[in-house]
Design a protein around this motif. Sequence first.
Motif, PDB file in Angstrom:
ATOM      1  N   LYS A   1       0.837  -1.204   0.000  1.00 23.28           N
ATOM      2  CA  LYS A   1       0.000   0.000   0.000  1.00 23.28           C
ATOM      3  C   LYS A   1       0.877   1.262   0.000  1.00 23.28           C
ATOM      4  CE  LYS A   1      -4.129  -2.012   2.035  1.00 23.28           C
ATOM      5  NZ  LYS A   1      -5.033  -2.068   3.193  1.00 23.28           N
TER       6      LYS A   1
ATOM      7  N   ARG B   1       1.218   4.204  -3.048  1.00 25.64           N
ATOM      8  CA  ARG B   1       1.038   5.643  -2.791  1.00 25.64           C
ATOM      9  C   ARG B   1       2.266   6.411  -3.287  1.00 25.64           C
ATOM     10  NH1 ARG B   1      -0.991   3.708   1.936  1.00 25.64           N
ATOM     11  NH2 ARG B   1       0.920   4.192   3.050  1.00 25.64           N
TER      12      ARG B   1
ATOM     13  N   THR C   1      -4.422   4.698  -3.773  1.00 25.09           N
ATOM     14  CA  THR C   1      -4.733   4.024  -2.518  1.00 25.09           C
ATOM     15  C   THR C   1      -5.329   2.659  -2.856  1.00 25.09           C
ATOM     16  OG1 THR C   1      -5.159   6.125  -1.427  1.00 25.09           O
ATOM     17  CG2 THR C   1      -6.094   4.151  -0.394  1.00 25.09           C
TER      18      THR C   1
ATOM     19  N   THR D   1      -8.406  -0.517  -6.576  1.00 27.21           N
ATOM     20  CA  THR D   1      -8.344   0.888  -6.217  1.00 27.21           C
ATOM     21  C   THR D   1      -9.618   1.558  -6.716  1.00 27.21           C
ATOM     22  OG1 THR D   1      -7.032   2.924  -6.347  1.00 27.21           O
ATOM     23  CG2 THR D   1      -7.100   1.557  -8.322  1.00 27.21           C
TER      24      THR D   1
END
Length: 134
Positions: free
Chosen positions: A49, A53, A59, A92
């Motif tokens: 994760k 980013r 995300t 996402t």
Amino acid sequence: MDKPVVCVGALVKGPSGKWLIARTTKWRGHWGVPGGKVEYGEPFEAAVKREFREEVGLTLRDARFAQLQEAVLSPEFHKEAHFVLVDFLAETNDETVTPNEEIVEWAWVDLRAALTFDLNTYTRTLVEYALEHA
């Protein structure tokens, strides 16, 4: 590097149903998936994760372990390295990529279309896994 490095990466599906692949500065022109090194004390899911980013500004949700691979002195990588690759499938809610300096190009594609790209060996294996299990 004198010992294997643990890395995470993910093949990610966006809201359109297409999957993100990217070409980076590190795989000699081959396409792959965003990812990177796991930090000491960082769980794999948290690492993937964070890497998403940092590299593409996305995300992730519903990250799930897909497979484990080993890249030992791969000629596809830009320098000598030994990686343990922890691969995920994820989703996402956004397809707006904000690339960092490592990302050269990206595309949202159907899984079968991904196989027509010049994928690195490890990403090809992950796409084939996704075709069977996603």
